[in-house]
Design a protein around this motif. Structure first.
Motif, mmCIF file in Angstrom:
data_model
loop_
_atom_site.group_PDB
_atom_site.id
_atom_site.type_symbol
_atom_site.label_atom_id
_atom_site.label_comp_id
_atom_site.label_asym_id
_atom_site.label_seq_id
_atom_site.Cartn_x
_atom_site.Cartn_y
_atom_site.Cartn_z
ATOM 1 N N PRO B 41 0.818 -1.216 0.000
ATOM 2 C CA PRO B 41 0.000 0.000 0.000
ATOM 3 C C PRO B 41 0.852 1.266 0.000
ATOM 4 C CG PRO B 41 -0.663 -1.459 1.787
ATOM 5 C CD PRO B 41 0.480 -2.102 1.115
ATOM 6 N N PHE B 90 -4.649 6.537 -5.948
ATOM 7 C CA PHE B 90 -5.321 6.679 -4.655
ATOM 8 C C PHE B 90 -6.426 5.629 -4.481
ATOM 9 C CE2 PHE B 90 -3.681 11.186 -4.497
ATOM 10 C CZ PHE B 90 -2.923 10.993 -3.352
ATOM 11 N N VAL B 91 -7.168 5.347 -5.553
ATOM 12 C CA VAL B 91 -8.270 4.381 -5.428
ATOM 13 C C VAL B 91 -7.723 2.978 -5.159
ATOM 14 C CG1 VAL B 91 -10.234 3.304 -6.593
ATOM 15 C CG2 VAL B 91 -9.837 5.742 -6.847
ATOM 16 N N VAL B 92 -6.675 2.592 -5.875
ATOM 17 C CA VAL B 92 -6.080 1.269 -5.646
ATOM 18 C C VAL B 92 -5.566 1.153 -4.213
ATOM 19 C CG1 VAL B 92 -4.047 -0.128 -6.153
ATOM 20 C CG2 VAL B 92 -5.499 0.615 -8.005
ATOM 21 N N THR B 93 -4.886 2.202 -3.755
ATOM 22 C CA THR B 93 -4.366 2.190 -2.383
ATOM 23 C C THR B 93 -5.512 2.058 -1.390
ATOM 24 O OG1 THR B 93 -2.721 3.749 -3.182
ATOM 25 C CG2 THR B 93 -2.783 3.363 -0.829
ATOM 26 N N ASP B 94 -6.579 2.818 -1.629
ATOM 27 C CA ASP B 94 -7.712 2.764 -0.709
ATOM 28 C C ASP B 94 -8.315 1.363 -0.677
ATOM 29 O OD1 ASP B 94 -9.438 4.331 1.072
ATOM 30 O OD2 ASP B 94 -10.998 3.697 -0.319
ATOM 31 N N ARG B 95 -8.379 0.740 -1.849
ATOM 32 C CA ARG B 95 -8.927 -0.624 -1.883
ATOM 33 C C ARG B 95 -8.077 -1.583 -1.060
ATOM 34 N NH1 ARG B 95 -10.087 -3.480 -7.301
ATOM 35 N NH2 ARG B 95 -10.417 -5.200 -5.856
ATOM 36 N N MET B 96 -6.761 -1.437 -1.180
ATOM 37 C CA MET B 96 -5.885 -2.323 -0.400
ATOM 38 C C MET B 96 -6.098 -2.086 1.091
ATOM 39 S SD MET B 96 -2.201 -2.065 -2.169
ATOM 40 C CE MET B 96 -1.969 -2.067 -3.916
ATOM 41 N N LEU B 97 -6.146 -0.804 1.472
ATOM 42 C CA LEU B 97 -6.213 -0.479 2.894
ATOM 43 C C LEU B 97 -7.575 -0.779 3.487
ATOM 44 C CD1 LEU B 97 -4.170 2.791 2.711
ATOM 45 C CD2 LEU B 97 -3.472 0.657 3.773
ATOM 46 N N GLU B 98 -8.577 -0.733 2.645
ATOM 47 C CA GLU B 98 -9.935 -1.062 3.085
ATOM 48 C C GLU B 98 -9.948 -2.437 3.733
ATOM 49 O OE1 GLU B 98 -14.283 -0.925 0.897
ATOM 50 O OE2 GLU B 98 -12.503 -1.515 -0.201
#
Lengths: 470, 106
Positions: B41, B90-98
């Protein structure tokens, strides 16, 4: 007034980037950190669009074009990243990284044309030219390299060792330095072709530099290209005297470099080694020197289930095979079934398992595996001694004893998960084919090892079924 | 030669260099404390942050003459690519962190 608000927005943007990165380094605050940085980015972008003033205090125009491009990028980017499978995450990051590099490259091309058109009224500044040329060069290398990395990760480009690759890379590099000096120094101002020569050589260098690099090195390369794009963005900051581009770019540049070095350390290889791409060459040598390793033994599902059900402690070692089979949820289910039987289940995570650092953690987190069960390599190795069964799911190079024992092996010196300290080692693989790095694994032929062939997901499902009957 | 001397006597150069040096140390400081769980992430988040290069693309686009079609096209492309980098990152990172935060709640 407008300029004050613009500068203030840039300051806030820079602070959110720093805070965002800081918060990204703790599990609890990571998500907020990402959103914070995204917010700062949005602010900086909007402030630029509406408040930026050019040379004669002139506001920006072409708003329709700008907003159209922003809309297209936002829609495509959101859909692409929402749809991508967790397994395909590394190539997605590589792809987006390439987009950033290409963006920096295009900016420099337009600015170069601009400088050349106005050369009569505005003499060329060496500083500006350096920034434009280097920004383009690094952006181009990053773009070309990322596209190759992307292609390699999704399997459309195969590893290829180019004969004399190192010499070619060196010549390209020397050629690039010469061209940069000529263009920046203004020795041949009537030859814009030289500038585009840098573009072409840069692209070629990016391609050739990633092409021979073997799979195990891919995470390092992506991280390195990531920091390249950061530096390219920072050159943009110099060009426009823009503090937020500068901080954002350099932060990523230095953070990416540190991350790259950390990854190299985990594999016990120097960055120089990765850069020259000697791994690809060494790989061919090792494959040629294959020796007969004798026979391996297979284990049935039933035996595996029995062994695990009566174990005290089981350590699961996930690898790329788990990701490919999308077996993370099934793996978590197995963990729960074993827990119900009073078996302690932990996960041993090698720093470079999978295709990116932390790849396995992301994957297992998706399946709700508790954070505390994921052991880092050293902790896992400490616990290996009291472990009855080690189940290796699609991992290979990270458990290869050659890294410790065979100085001729290309991965010699890389820290590995010392699975042989446990009583039994069960290795699930689809076939006897060597791992992504193309190196034979002697572990499979060791007395403690048994092979359990099949797709990770199917094997785990059958294993759960067996266990439930017991 | 004068151009090079100008570069070293210009106070802006030193101001920018100060930012560069401080940012380098800051980047190192921030990263060296990251647990390896968060490496992916983090890489992805850093990837989104260098999308800040889009600001340059916007400036290029906004300053292009309305009849300079080549500059307009290149700028347009640059803004699209930059947006892809920022939004996608940012969206990919958010998906991982979700996925990390989801289990924290339980």
């Amino acid at each position: 007034m407008e300029s004050m608000i613009l500068q203030l927005s840039y300051l806030i943007g820079s602070i959110t980037f720093i805070m965002g990165l800081k918060m990204l380094s703790h599990p609890d605050t990571a998500r907020k950190g990402n959103l914070l940085a995204a917010g700062g980015m949005t602010l900086a972008i909007l402030a630029t669009i509406f408040l930026y003033r050019g040379e004669n205090n002139e506001p920006l125009h072409n708003y329709i074009w700008i907003f159209a491009a922003l809309a297209i990028g936002t829609v495509v980017g959101t859909i692409a990243s929402k749809k991508v499978q967790m397994t395909a995450m590394p190539e997605m990051v590589s792809l987006f990284n390439g987009m950033g590099g290409a963006c920096a490259m295009l900016i420099s091309i337009v600015e170069y044309r601009h400088i050349m058109e106005n050369v009569a009224t505005h003499p060329v500044q060496a500083g500006t030219m350096t920034v434009v040329v280097l920004g383009m060069l690094i952006g181009t290398v990053s773009f070309a390299g990322s596209m190759i990395a992307w292609g390699k990760l999704n399997g459309s480009i195969k590893d290829r060792t180019i004969p004399g690759g190192q010499a070619i890379n060196f010549l390209l590099f020397a050629g690039l330095i010469t061209l940069v000096i000529i263009v920046v120094g203004g020795f041949m101002p009537d030859m814009p072709a030289l500038f585009y020569g840098i573009l072409i050589l840069g692209a070629l260098y990016g391609i050739l530099f990633v092409m021979p690099i073997g799979g195990a090195d891919m995470p390092v390369v992506i991280s390195l290209l990531n920091s390249f794009t950061g530096v390219a963005a920072a050159f943009g900051g110099f060009l426009y005297d823009n503090p937020v581009m500068l901080t954002g770019g350099i932060l990523v540049g230095s953070a990416g470099t540190i991350l790259t070095i950390l990854m190299c350390k985990a594999m016990n290889r120097s960055l120089k080694n990765v850069l020259i791409g000697s791994f690809g060459g060494a790989k061919a040598g090792a494959a040629a020197g294959n020796k007969d390793q004798g026979a391996f033994k297979e284990i049935s599902l039933n035996d595996t289930a029995t062994l695990m059900a009566y174990a005290q402690k089981v350590i699961i070692i996930p690898g790329y095979g788990l990701a490919v089979a999308q077996a993370q949820h099934t793996c978590h289910e197995l963990e729960k079934v074993l827990n119900d039987k009073g078996v302690e289940v932990l996960y041993g995570i090698h720093p470079v398992a999978g295709r990116m650092p932390g790849h396995m953690n992301v994957l297992l987190a998706e399946a709700d595996v508790p954070y505390e069960k994921l052991l880092e390599m050293e902790d896992a190795n400490d616990q290996m001694g009291g472990t009855n069964v080690v189940l290796i799911l699609g991992a290979n190079d990270v458990v290869n004893p050659a890294a410790k024992e065979d100085p001729a092996s290309p991965i010699y010196g890389m820290p590995i998960l010392e699975v042989e300290k446990a009583d039994h080692v069960i290795i699930n693989k689809r076939s006897m084919k060597p791992g992504y790095a193309g190196i034979e694994n002697e572990l499979f032929f060791r007395p403690k090892s048994s092979m359990l062939f099949g797709d990770a997901k199917k094997v785990l499902q059958s294993l759960i079924a067996e266990l439930k009957q017991m | 030669m004068d151009a090079i001397i100008n570069l070293f006597t210009d106070s802006a150069t030193y101001r920018l260099m100060t930012i560069v040096i401080l940012s380098i140390f800051l980047g190192i400081e921030v990263i060296s404390r990251v647990p390896s769980v968060l490496h992916t992430p983090l890489m992805s988040g850093a990837n989104a942050i260098h999308g800040v290069v889009i600001i340059g693309a916007i400036i290029v686009m906004g300053q292009a003459h309305t009849d300079d079609y080549l500059a307009l096209t290149l700028g347009f492309l640059a803004v699209i690519l930059g947006t892809l980098n920022v939004v996608g990152g940012f969206v990919v990172t958010d998906r991982m962190l979700e996925m990390f935060s989801k289990k924290k709640k339980k």
